[in-house]
Each structure stands twice: as structure tokens, then as C-alpha cells.
Write a protein that holds these residues in place. Structure first.
Motif, PDB file in Angstrom:
ATOM      1  N   LYS A  49       0.830  -1.206   0.000  1.00 32.50           N
ATOM      2  CA  LYS A  49       0.000   0.000   0.000  1.00 32.50           C
ATOM      3  C   LYS A  49       0.863   1.253   0.000  1.00 32.50           C
ATOM      4  O   LYS A  49       1.767   1.384   0.830  1.00 32.50           O
ATOM      5  CB  LYS A  49      -0.919  -0.003   1.219  1.00 32.50           C
TER       6      LYS A  49
ATOM      7  N   ALA B  10      -1.454  -0.911  -4.356  1.00 30.49           N
ATOM      8  CA  ALA B  10      -2.673  -0.231  -3.908  1.00 30.49           C
ATOM      9  C   ALA B  10      -2.274   1.201  -3.559  1.00 30.49           C
ATOM     10  O   ALA B  10      -1.352   1.421  -2.768  1.00 30.49           O
ATOM     11  CB  ALA B  10      -3.246  -0.926  -2.689  1.00 30.49           C
TER      12      ALA B  10
ATOM     13  N   SER C 193      -3.460   5.143  -2.365  1.00 29.27           N
ATOM     14  CA  SER C 193      -4.378   6.162  -1.866  1.00 29.27           C
ATOM     15  C   SER C 193      -3.699   7.491  -2.153  1.00 29.27           C
ATOM     16  O   SER C 193      -2.557   7.710  -1.731  1.00 29.27           O
ATOM     17  CB  SER C 193      -4.606   6.015  -0.363  1.00 29.27           C
TER      18      SER C 193
ATOM     19  N   PHE D 237       0.356   1.976   5.788  1.00 26.58           N
ATOM     20  CA  PHE D 237       0.936   2.070   4.451  1.00 26.58           C
ATOM     21  C   PHE D 237       2.368   1.552   4.497  1.00 26.58           C
ATOM     22  O   PHE D 237       3.054   1.688   5.502  1.00 26.58           O
ATOM     23  CB  PHE D 237       0.917   3.519   3.951  1.00 26.58           C
TER      24      PHE D 237
END
Length: 124
Positions: A3, A27, A29, A46
Motif C-alpha cells: 500500500k 494499492a 491512496s 501504508f
């Protein structure tokens, strides 16, 4: 899945970076400023903070320092187009990677892959 929290104030750059990393299996964000990243860091874990250095409200170096307090094991990579800022980042966060703009999206993915020892056969 690895992440990544991406903090980049330029909307077009943020979109390109996020898309390239997602296509490579990460992934992502994405937020438009450092202050928007802090609530995410409080709620989620993360593996990498990928942040522009020069941003409004909170620069990437300050964000990285706060992020390291909140999640000491998280890796940090800076992206910047300013050479002098690169030196400041290196002294403030000596273990962080710095990727200087302009760069090809393939170079970004390769750097992230190296951080996590990932072998992405399909490059952008």
C-alpha cells in the motif's frame, strides 16, 4: 498487497503516478496535500509514503517526519523538481529515496519495485 500513500498537489501528476503504480500491482491512496495525508495515516497502514516535497500547507519533508513518528517502519520516497530541495530532503530524511522530476513513469515504478524487491515483468 503493498500500500502506497501518494501526496502530490498537481492533479495531473497525481493521476498519472497513481495509475502507473496501480497498473503495476500496488494499492494507492492519493491526496492533494500533506495535511490531507495525516488522517489516512491515523486510520490505515501504508508501506510507502510517496510525496512531492513542495506542496501548500505542509511540505513533503514535514509530512514525512510526521509520518515516521506515526508509522516508524514505513518507507519514504520524495519526488521533486528542485535540486536545492533534494539536498534538504536528503539531510532531513537520510534513508529516504529522492526521485527528481522530470522522470519517466517506468523509472518511478522501477524505484518502488526496488524498495520492495518486486519483479514486475510488465513495465509501463
Amino acid at each position: 498487497m503493498i500500500k502506497i500513500l501518494l501526496a502530490e498537489d498537481d492533479a495531473v501528476m497525481r493521476e498519472y503516478l497513481a495509475r502507473a503504480l496501480e497498473r503495476s500491482g500496488y494499492a494507492v491512496s492519493a491526496v492533494d496535500r500533506g495535511t490531507a495525508a495525516l488522517p489516512l495515516l491515523e486510520r490505515e497502514t501504508f508501506d510507502l509514503l510517496l510525496t512531492d516535497i513542495v506542496m501548500p500547507e505542509m511540505d513533503g519533508i514535514e509530512l514525512a517526519q510526521k509520518a515516521q513518528e506515526m508509522a516508524p517502519g514505513m518507507r519514504v520516497m520524495f519526488i521533486t523538481g528542485f535540486a536545492a530541495v533534494t539536498l534538504k530532503a536528503g539531510s532531513a530524511m537520510p534513508h529516504a529515496r529522492v526521485l527528481s522530476k522530470p522522470f519517466h513513469l517506468r523509472d518511478l515504478v522501477l524505484e518502488v519495485d526496488r524498495l520492495f524487491n518486486v519483479d514486475n515483468a510488465e513495465l509501463i
